[in-house]
Write a protein that holds these residues in place. Structure first.
Motif, PDB file in Angstrom:
ATOM      1  N   ARG A 106       0.838  -1.203   0.000  1.00  0.00           N
ATOM      2  CA  ARG A 106       0.000   0.000   0.000  1.00  0.00           C
ATOM      3  C   ARG A 106       0.874   1.255   0.000  1.00  0.00           C
ATOM      4  O   ARG A 106       0.578   2.234  -0.692  1.00  0.00           O
ATOM      5  CB  ARG A 106      -0.918  -0.016   1.214  1.00  0.00           C
ATOM      6  CG  ARG A 106      -1.985   1.087   1.204  1.00  0.00           C
ATOM      7  CD  ARG A 106      -3.061   0.820   2.221  1.00  0.00           C
ATOM      8  NE  ARG A 106      -2.590   0.989   3.577  1.00  0.00           N
ATOM      9  CZ  ARG A 106      -2.393   0.009   4.449  1.00  0.00           C
ATOM     10  NH1 ARG A 106      -2.603  -1.250   4.082  1.00  0.00           N
ATOM     11  NH2 ARG A 106      -1.971   0.245   5.673  1.00  0.00           N
ATOM     12  N   ALA A 107       1.964   1.214   0.746  1.00  0.00           N
ATOM     13  CA  ALA A 107       2.838   2.391   0.839  1.00  0.00           C
ATOM     14  C   ALA A 107       3.511   2.694  -0.496  1.00  0.00           C
ATOM     15  O   ALA A 107       3.466   3.824  -0.989  1.00  0.00           O
ATOM     16  CB  ALA A 107       3.891   2.168   1.923  1.00  0.00           C
ATOM     17  N   VAL A 108       4.134   1.685  -1.099  1.00  0.00           N
ATOM     18  CA  VAL A 108       4.871   1.903  -2.345  1.00  0.00           C
ATOM     19  C   VAL A 108       3.916   2.207  -3.498  1.00  0.00           C
ATOM     20  O   VAL A 108       4.125   3.167  -4.257  1.00  0.00           O
ATOM     21  CB  VAL A 108       5.743   0.674  -2.676  1.00  0.00           C
ATOM     22  CG1 VAL A 108       6.381   0.821  -4.053  1.00  0.00           C
ATOM     23  CG2 VAL A 108       6.832   0.492  -1.609  1.00  0.00           C
ATOM     24  N   CYS A 109       2.856   1.434  -3.619  1.00  0.00           N
ATOM     25  CA  CYS A 109       1.915   1.651  -4.721  1.00  0.00           C
ATOM     26  C   CYS A 109       1.189   2.988  -4.570  1.00  0.00           C
ATOM     27  O   CYS A 109       0.916   3.671  -5.562  1.00  0.00           O
ATOM     28  CB  CYS A 109       0.904   0.505  -4.794  1.00  0.00           C
ATOM     29  SG  CYS A 109       1.654  -1.079  -5.231  1.00  0.00           S
ATOM     30  N   ASP A 138       4.398   7.635   7.015  1.00  0.00           N
ATOM     31  CA  ASP A 138       3.844   8.363   8.155  1.00  0.00           C
ATOM     32  C   ASP A 138       2.353   8.617   7.961  1.00  0.00           C
ATOM     33  O   ASP A 138       1.558   8.485   8.891  1.00  0.00           O
ATOM     34  CB  ASP A 138       4.569   9.699   8.338  1.00  0.00           C
ATOM     35  CG  ASP A 138       5.990   9.520   8.853  1.00  0.00           C
ATOM     36  OD1 ASP A 138       6.252   8.489   9.500  1.00  0.00           O
ATOM     37  OD2 ASP A 138       6.820  10.395   8.605  1.00  0.00           O
ATOM     38  N   ARG A 139       1.975   8.987   6.740  1.00  0.00           N
ATOM     39  CA  ARG A 139       0.567   9.284   6.482  1.00  0.00           C
ATOM     40  C   ARG A 139      -0.300   8.030   6.578  1.00  0.00           C
ATOM     41  O   ARG A 139      -1.472   8.107   6.960  1.00  0.00           O
ATOM     42  CB  ARG A 139       0.415   9.943   5.105  1.00  0.00           C
ATOM     43  CG  ARG A 139       0.978  11.363   5.049  1.00  0.00           C
ATOM     44  CD  ARG A 139       0.566  12.078   3.786  1.00  0.00           C
ATOM     45  NE  ARG A 139       1.210  11.535   2.610  1.00  0.00           N
ATOM     46  CZ  ARG A 139       2.379  11.950   2.147  1.00  0.00           C
ATOM     47  NH1 ARG A 139       3.046  12.901   2.787  1.00  0.00           N
ATOM     48  NH2 ARG A 139       2.908  11.421   1.056  1.00  0.00           N
ATOM     49  N   LEU A 140       0.282   6.874   6.240  1.00  0.00           N
ATOM     50  CA  LEU A 140      -0.496   5.633   6.354  1.00  0.00           C
ATOM     51  C   LEU A 140      -0.826   5.315   7.806  1.00  0.00           C
ATOM     52  O   LEU A 140      -1.821   4.650   8.086  1.00  0.00           O
ATOM     53  CB  LEU A 140       0.292   4.471   5.743  1.00  0.00           C
ATOM     54  CG  LEU A 140       0.375   4.419   4.222  1.00  0.00           C
ATOM     55  CD1 LEU A 140       1.239   3.247   3.783  1.00  0.00           C
ATOM     56  CD2 LEU A 140      -1.005   4.315   3.599  1.00  0.00           C
ATOM     57  N   ASP A 141       0.016   5.777   8.714  1.00  0.00           N
ATOM     58  CA  ASP A 141      -0.208   5.515  10.140  1.00  0.00           C
ATOM     59  C   ASP A 141      -1.138   6.545  10.787  1.00  0.00           C
ATOM     60  O   ASP A 141      -1.442   6.439  11.981  1.00  0.00           O
ATOM     61  CB  ASP A 141       1.130   5.520  10.894  1.00  0.00           C
ATOM     62  CG  ASP A 141       1.930   4.257  10.624  1.00  0.00           C
ATOM     63  OD1 ASP A 141       1.308   3.237  10.307  1.00  0.00           O
ATOM     64  OD2 ASP A 141       3.170   4.314  10.712  1.00  0.00           O
ATOM     65  N   LEU A 142      -1.583   7.539  10.033  1.00  0.00           N
ATOM     66  CA  LEU A 142      -2.428   8.587  10.608  1.00  0.00           C
ATOM     67  C   LEU A 142      -3.836   8.067  10.865  1.00  0.00           C
ATOM     68  O   LEU A 142      -4.323   7.176  10.160  1.00  0.00           O
ATOM     69  CB  LEU A 142      -2.478   9.782   9.648  1.00  0.00           C
ATOM     70  CG  LEU A 142      -1.157  10.507   9.408  1.00  0.00           C
ATOM     71  CD1 LEU A 142      -1.358  11.666   8.433  1.00  0.00           C
ATOM     72  CD2 LEU A 142      -0.568  11.007  10.708  1.00  0.00           C
ATOM     73  N   PRO A 143      -4.505   8.617  11.862  1.00  0.00           N
ATOM     74  CA  PRO A 143      -5.868   8.166  12.146  1.00  0.00           C
ATOM     75  C   PRO A 143      -6.837   8.535  11.026  1.00  0.00           C
ATOM     76  O   PRO A 143      -6.656   9.542  10.336  1.00  0.00           O
ATOM     77  CB  PRO A 143      -6.216   8.913  13.453  1.00  0.00           C
ATOM     78  CG  PRO A 143      -5.292  10.089  13.483  1.00  0.00           C
ATOM     79  CD  PRO A 143      -4.029   9.637  12.802  1.00  0.00           C
ATOM     80  N   LEU A 198       2.383  16.234  10.512  1.00  0.00           N
ATOM     81  CA  LEU A 198       1.388  15.174  10.478  1.00  0.00           C
ATOM     82  C   LEU A 198       0.057  15.641  11.063  1.00  0.00           C
ATOM     83  O   LEU A 198      -1.017  15.272  10.579  1.00  0.00           O
ATOM     84  CB  LEU A 198       1.905  13.948  11.242  1.00  0.00           C
ATOM     85  CG  LEU A 198       3.203  13.325  10.718  1.00  0.00           C
ATOM     86  CD1 LEU A 198       3.573  12.105  11.539  1.00  0.00           C
ATOM     87  CD2 LEU A 198       3.054  12.953   9.244  1.00  0.00           C
ATOM     88  N   ARG A 199       0.127  16.475  12.099  1.00  0.00           N
ATOM     89  CA  ARG A 199      -1.103  17.019  12.684  1.00  0.00           C
ATOM     90  C   ARG A 199      -1.845  17.881  11.664  1.00  0.00           C
ATOM     91  O   ARG A 199      -3.067  17.836  11.565  1.00  0.00           O
ATOM     92  CB  ARG A 199      -0.762  17.819  13.948  1.00  0.00           C
ATOM     93  CG  ARG A 199      -1.959  18.458  14.605  1.00  0.00           C
ATOM     94  CD  ARG A 199      -1.604  19.029  15.967  1.00  0.00           C
ATOM     95  NE  ARG A 199      -1.330  17.992  16.934  1.00  0.00           N
ATOM     96  CZ  ARG A 199      -1.490  18.134  18.252  1.00  0.00           C
ATOM     97  NH1 ARG A 199      -1.906  19.292  18.744  1.00  0.00           N
ATOM     98  NH2 ARG A 199      -1.219  17.162  19.077  1.00  0.00           N
TER      99      ARG A 199
END
Length: 411
Positions: A224-227, A298-303, A323-324
């Protein structure tokens, strides 16, 4: 004194010297946090060829020797610069009937030993002093694990070492096809590690522990991250640097993105630190694309903005300001896409939380945008009054900074 006595005395002194050398070589190991060693062992675990870049005498060969000992792998060292291309592609051996049987390519003895052992660490040293013809012959060894007619078994891992061209004896730049097959790691020395090692204790190397239950999620996360990044940035799929030196390092291609994907999956399953993952990703696709990939991770880990709007009282916002900001912008965008009064009020509650737990200037733009989404029949929440002061103060501070820069520029 007879010649025999002299001979016996010399022999005894050599035996004593051997005992002293044995004592000097009697060292121990200890666990010690070492990001570059962790990056090396993770890439080895992922079965990716690794290239260590470092100045002469910095300990690259010693690190590989210790790595092989720690992992229980036989070490086979091949000095690339002193070999001919045929040593890697194989020497032709003419049989009884070459017209029907063909001419097989006989592999060198070191390759035969690796195949017999079934496992091992192949160390290609002095890679940057290998001439272009030898580098071309190494392509199949590094990528396909083939040496002549032999295929190296899966238990063999490949690590190489090179000096920068400026400090290599008769050095060459790596060819782009060969460079793109490696994970490039900059090898430096740690003063404390060197001092402790000279005192008899070196850091131990161990393969990362992969959590079995995380393997499917780790693969899905890496893909998901790379694609996701390459979908939005198609120009990053393949970028051959124009500079000759940069072509001999890490740069993005479909091959190196596949390597980066594998490393992310392994790092996720092993719980690897951000520092180690950064070294590996940037050493695979280059600094610029690598940093973009790390930002997308980092964005994939965001809520999820929808989860935050559903229960703003339980929300936890990222600590990092960038990120906030992404999260707050996502919340406002979610309200814009599906506006209703409850979601609008929840968004104001989240902006209030952002002001209470971080810098107020981050809410200026989201608050202004959110205010424009209000319908005439919606009640103005009390949170807006609390935000108004913070936003106004932040705006005044911005204007003051702008005036200061203008005055400074005038002088």
């Amino acid at each position: 004194m007879s010649a025999q006595n002299v001979h016996n005395g010399s022999t005894r002194q050599l035996d004593v010297a051997a005992d002293l050398l044995a004592l000097l070589g009697d060292t121990s190991t200890e666990w010690r946090a070492n990001p570059q060693l962790e990056a090396l062992t993770l890439a080895v675990s992922a079965d990716l060829p690794v290239l260590l870049w470092g100045e002469p005498g910095i300990g690259k060969t010693a690190a590989l020797t210790q790595l092989a000992d720690s992992l229980g792998l036989p070490l086979t060292t091949v000095i690339a610069s002193v070999h001919e291309p045929s040593d890697f592609s194989g020497l032709p051996v003419v049989g009884d009937d070459p017209a029907t049987q063909g001419v097989p390519m006989a592999p060198p003895d070191w390759a035969v030993r690796l195949v017999r052992a079934g496992r091992g660490l192949l160390f290609l040293d002095e890679l940057s002093t290998a001439p272009p013809a030898v580098q071309a012959a190494l392509l199949r060894v590094v990528l396909e694990r083939r040496v002549g007619a032999l295929r190296l078994p899966p238990g063999v891992r490949i690590v190489a070492a090179a000096n920068p061209r400026s400090s290599a004896a008769d050095g060459w730049e790596l060819s782009p096809p060969l460079a793109n097959r490696f994970v490039h790691l900059k090898w430096t020395f740690d003063h404390e590690v060197v001092v402790r090692g000279l005192g008899g204790t070196w850091p131990t190397a161990s393969l990362p522990r992969l959590a079995t239950e995380l393997l499917p999620d780790a693969v899905a996360f890496a893909r998901r991250a790379v694609c996701g990044l390459l979908t939005g940035r198609p120009n990053l799929v393949h970028q051959l640097p124009k500079n000759e030196t940069l072509r001999g390092g890490a740069w993005p291609s479909p091959r190196s993105w596949e390597m980066a994907l594998r490393l992310i999956a392994f790092a996720t399953a092993a719980g690897t630190s951000r520092e180690v993952l950064s070294m590996l990703v940037r050493g695979t696709v280059g600094d610029g694309p690598g940093l973009e990939l790390l930002a997308s991770l980092d964005r994939l880990d965001l809520p999820d903005p929808e989860e935050l709007l559903a229960d703003p009282a339980a929300a936890v916002l990222p600590e990092r300001g960038d990120l906030r900001q992404v999260v707050l912008d996502g919340v406002v965008a979610a309200v814009r896409n599906r506006p209703d009064e409850a979601r609008w009020n929840a968004a104001w509650a989240l902006l209030t939380l952002a002001v209470e737990t971080g810098a107020p200037d981050l809410v200026v733009v989201p608050a202004a945008t959110l205010a424009t989404l209000r319908h005439d029949d919606w009640q103005v929440p009390a949170a807006i009054e609390q935000l108004a002061g913070a936003v106004s103060l932040s705006q005044r501070a911005d204007r003051a900074r702008a005036r200061t820069k203008t005055v400074a520029g005038a002088h």
